[in-house]
Design a protein around this motif. Structure first.
Motif, PDB file in Angstrom:
ATOM      1  N   THR A   4       1.022  -1.136   0.097  1.00 52.98           N
ATOM      2  CA  THR A   4      -0.166   0.081   0.164  1.00 52.98           C
ATOM      3  C   THR A   4       0.989   1.709  -0.108  1.00 52.98           C
ATOM      4  O   THR A   4       2.100   1.470   0.645  1.00 52.98           O
ATOM      5  CB  THR A   4      -0.904   0.085   1.116  1.00 52.98           C
ATOM      6  OG1 THR A   4      -0.379   0.167   2.541  1.00 52.98           O
ATOM      7  CG2 THR A   4      -2.191  -0.649   1.196  1.00 52.98           C
ATOM      8  N   TRP A   5       0.475   2.324  -0.527  1.00 50.37           N
ATOM      9  CA  TRP A   5       1.081   3.495  -0.473  1.00 50.37           C
ATOM     10  C   TRP A   5      -0.150   4.870  -0.999  1.00 50.37           C
ATOM     11  O   TRP A   5      -1.034   3.861  -1.647  1.00 50.37           O
ATOM     12  CB  TRP A   5       1.969   3.474  -1.855  1.00 50.37           C
ATOM     13  CG  TRP A   5       3.079   5.273  -1.836  1.00 50.37           C
ATOM     14  CD1 TRP A   5       3.255   5.582  -0.664  1.00 50.37           C
ATOM     15  CD2 TRP A   5       2.736   5.627  -2.773  1.00 50.37           C
ATOM     16  NE1 TRP A   5       3.725   6.337  -0.989  1.00 50.37           N
ATOM     17  CE2 TRP A   5       3.943   6.797  -2.006  1.00 50.37           C
ATOM     18  CE3 TRP A   5       1.742   6.130  -3.738  1.00 50.37           C
ATOM     19  CZ2 TRP A   5       3.429   8.862  -2.691  1.00 50.37           C
ATOM     20  CZ3 TRP A   5       1.427   7.556  -4.063  1.00 50.37           C
ATOM     21  CH2 TRP A   5       2.654   8.227  -3.923  1.00 50.37           C
ATOM     22  N   ASN A   6       0.097   5.835  -0.426  1.00 48.29           N
ATOM     23  CA  ASN A   6      -0.758   6.920  -0.511  1.00 48.29           C
ATOM     24  C   ASN A   6      -2.314   6.247  -0.315  1.00 48.29           C
ATOM     25  O   ASN A   6      -3.256   6.891  -0.744  1.00 48.29           O
ATOM     26  CB  ASN A   6      -0.887   7.047  -1.474  1.00 48.29           C
ATOM     27  CG  ASN A   6      -1.618   8.843  -1.680  1.00 48.29           C
ATOM     28  OD1 ASN A   6      -1.621   9.587  -0.737  1.00 48.29           O
ATOM     29  ND2 ASN A   6      -1.523   9.508  -3.269  1.00 48.29           N
ATOM     30  N   ASP A   7      -2.512   5.142   0.550  1.00 49.21           N
ATOM     31  CA  ASP A   7      -3.851   5.007   1.363  1.00 49.21           C
ATOM     32  C   ASP A   7      -4.722   3.814  -0.204  1.00 49.21           C
ATOM     33  O   ASP A   7      -5.477   4.143   0.204  1.00 49.21           O
ATOM     34  CB  ASP A   7      -4.995   6.400   1.649  1.00 49.21           C
ATOM     35  CG  ASP A   7      -4.525   6.509   2.944  1.00 49.21           C
ATOM     36  OD1 ASP A   7      -3.646   6.482   3.810  1.00 49.21           O
ATOM     37  OD2 ASP A   7      -4.545   8.133   3.031  1.00 49.21           O
ATOM     38  N   GLN A   8      -3.726   3.305  -0.849  1.00 49.30           N
ATOM     39  CA  GLN A   8      -4.134   2.941  -2.236  1.00 49.30           C
ATOM     40  C   GLN A   8      -3.713   1.471  -1.951  1.00 49.30           C
ATOM     41  O   GLN A   8      -1.983   1.540  -1.693  1.00 49.30           O
ATOM     42  CB  GLN A   8      -4.557   3.499  -3.004  1.00 49.30           C
ATOM     43  CG  GLN A   8      -5.343   4.795  -3.168  1.00 49.30           C
ATOM     44  CD  GLN A   8      -6.625   4.684  -3.543  1.00 49.30           C
ATOM     45  OE1 GLN A   8      -7.259   3.185  -3.685  1.00 49.30           O
ATOM     46  NE2 GLN A   8      -7.238   5.305  -2.744  1.00 49.30           N
ATOM     47  N   VAL A   9      -4.305   0.321  -2.168  1.00 45.94           N
ATOM     48  CA  VAL A   9      -3.820  -0.887  -2.128  1.00 45.94           C
ATOM     49  C   VAL A   9      -2.967  -0.627  -3.277  1.00 45.94           C
ATOM     50  O   VAL A   9      -4.152  -1.083  -5.068  1.00 45.94           O
ATOM     51  CB  VAL A   9      -4.773  -2.491  -2.385  1.00 45.94           C
ATOM     52  CG1 VAL A   9      -4.237  -3.595  -2.506  1.00 45.94           C
ATOM     53  CG2 VAL A   9      -5.177  -1.984  -0.330  1.00 45.94           C
ATOM     54  N   ILE A  10      -2.051  -0.905  -4.034  1.00 41.74           N
ATOM     55  CA  ILE A  10      -1.046  -1.779  -5.262  1.00 41.74           C
ATOM     56  C   ILE A  10      -1.160  -2.212  -5.693  1.00 41.74           C
ATOM     57  O   ILE A  10      -0.800  -2.790  -6.486  1.00 41.74           O
ATOM     58  CB  ILE A  10       0.153  -0.643  -4.978  1.00 41.74           C
ATOM     59  CG1 ILE A  10       0.532   0.888  -4.341  1.00 41.74           C
ATOM     60  CG2 ILE A  10       1.279  -0.085  -6.182  1.00 41.74           C
ATOM     61  CD1 ILE A  10      -0.861   2.220  -5.513  1.00 41.74           C
ATOM     62  N   ALA A  11      -1.124  -4.068  -4.732  1.00 37.98           N
ATOM     63  CA  ALA A  11      -1.074  -5.294  -4.752  1.00 37.98           C
ATOM     64  C   ALA A  11      -0.820  -5.698  -4.027  1.00 37.98           C
ATOM     65  O   ALA A  11      -0.535  -5.551  -2.533  1.00 37.98           O
ATOM     66  CB  ALA A  11       0.474  -4.989  -5.041  1.00 37.98           C
ATOM     67  N   GLU A  12      -1.366  -7.334  -4.308  1.00 35.57           N
ATOM     68  CA  GLU A  12      -1.987  -7.670  -3.259  1.00 35.57           C
ATOM     69  C   GLU A  12      -2.093  -9.343  -4.123  1.00 35.57           C
ATOM     70  O   GLU A  12      -2.282  -9.640  -4.699  1.00 35.57           O
ATOM     71  CB  GLU A  12      -3.509  -7.496  -2.536  1.00 35.57           C
ATOM     72  CG  GLU A  12      -4.271  -8.405  -1.233  1.00 35.57           C
ATOM     73  CD  GLU A  12      -5.395  -8.098  -0.929  1.00 35.57           C
ATOM     74  OE1 GLU A  12      -5.276  -7.866   0.263  1.00 35.57           O
ATOM     75  OE2 GLU A  12      -6.230  -6.862  -1.934  1.00 35.57           O
ATOM     76  N   SER A  13      -1.170 -10.570  -2.704  1.00 33.50           N
ATOM     77  CA  SER A  13      -0.974 -11.660  -3.799  1.00 33.50           C
ATOM     78  C   SER A  13      -0.391 -12.772  -2.530  1.00 33.50           C
ATOM     79  O   SER A  13      -0.353 -11.789  -1.607  1.00 33.50           O
ATOM     80  CB  SER A  13      -0.099 -11.384  -4.681  1.00 33.50           C
ATOM     81  OG  SER A  13       0.665 -12.996  -5.192  1.00 33.50           O
ATOM     82  N   ASN A  14      -1.473 -14.154  -2.601  1.00 35.53           N
ATOM     83  CA  ASN A  14      -0.573 -15.016  -1.588  1.00 35.53           C
ATOM     84  C   ASN A  14       0.897 -15.483  -2.460  1.00 35.53           C
ATOM     85  O   ASN A  14       1.299 -16.373  -1.350  1.00 35.53           O
ATOM     86  CB  ASN A  14      -1.345 -15.983  -0.999  1.00 35.53           C
ATOM     87  CG  ASN A  14      -2.883 -15.440  -0.411  1.00 35.53           C
ATOM     88  OD1 ASN A  14      -2.738 -14.333   0.348  1.00 35.53           O
ATOM     89  ND2 ASN A  14      -4.264 -15.709  -0.946  1.00 35.53           N
ATOM     90  N   ASP A  15       1.350 -15.538  -2.852  1.00 36.82           N
ATOM     91  CA  ASP A  15       1.907 -15.867  -4.018  1.00 36.82           C
ATOM     92  C   ASP A  15       3.177 -15.029  -4.163  1.00 36.82           C
ATOM     93  O   ASP A  15       4.032 -15.118  -4.851  1.00 36.82           O
ATOM     94  CB  ASP A  15       1.842 -16.515  -5.593  1.00 36.82           C
ATOM     95  CG  ASP A  15       0.205 -17.072  -4.910  1.00 36.82           C
ATOM     96  OD1 ASP A  15       0.777 -18.295  -4.341  1.00 36.82           O
ATOM     97  OD2 ASP A  15      -0.599 -17.371  -5.949  1.00 36.82           O
TER      98      ASP A  15
END
Length: 93
Positions: A4-15
């Motif tokens: 996350t940066w600037n209150d936004q999710v940039i990337a999300e992964s379990n891998d």
């Protein structure tokens, strides 16, 4: 994992793949609308030539805050098409 940066999710992964204490996210898990290609490059002796993205989130820019290896050396082939973050990007479980 979540970046996350600037209150936004940039990337999300379990891998994610951890290399040198950095979580590398699969490219398909990164929100492309926040990435701007830059002309910045650095070289790692064992990973190869890195390229960078600037994050652009809600009008705020974080220069060269993400990096990736377009054609990593054989020793780092497992991070092909993966992106890592720094410069204030929070990576949390």
């Amino acid at each position: 994992m979540k970046a996350t940066w600037n209150d936004q999710v940039i990337a999300e992964s379990n891998d994610t793949i951890v290399v040198e204490n950095n979580h590398y996210f699969p490219l398909e898990s990164v929100k492309g609308e926040y990435l701007e290609t830059t002309d910045t490059h650095t070289t790692c002796p064992w990973k190869g030539l890195a390229s960078y993205y600037t994050l652009n989130v809600d009008g705020k820019k974080n220069q060269d805050a993400a990096w990736y290896y377009p054609q990593p050396k054989d020793a780092a082939a497992n991070i092909t098409n993966y992106v890592a973050f720094w410069k204030g990007v929070k990576v949390t479980p």
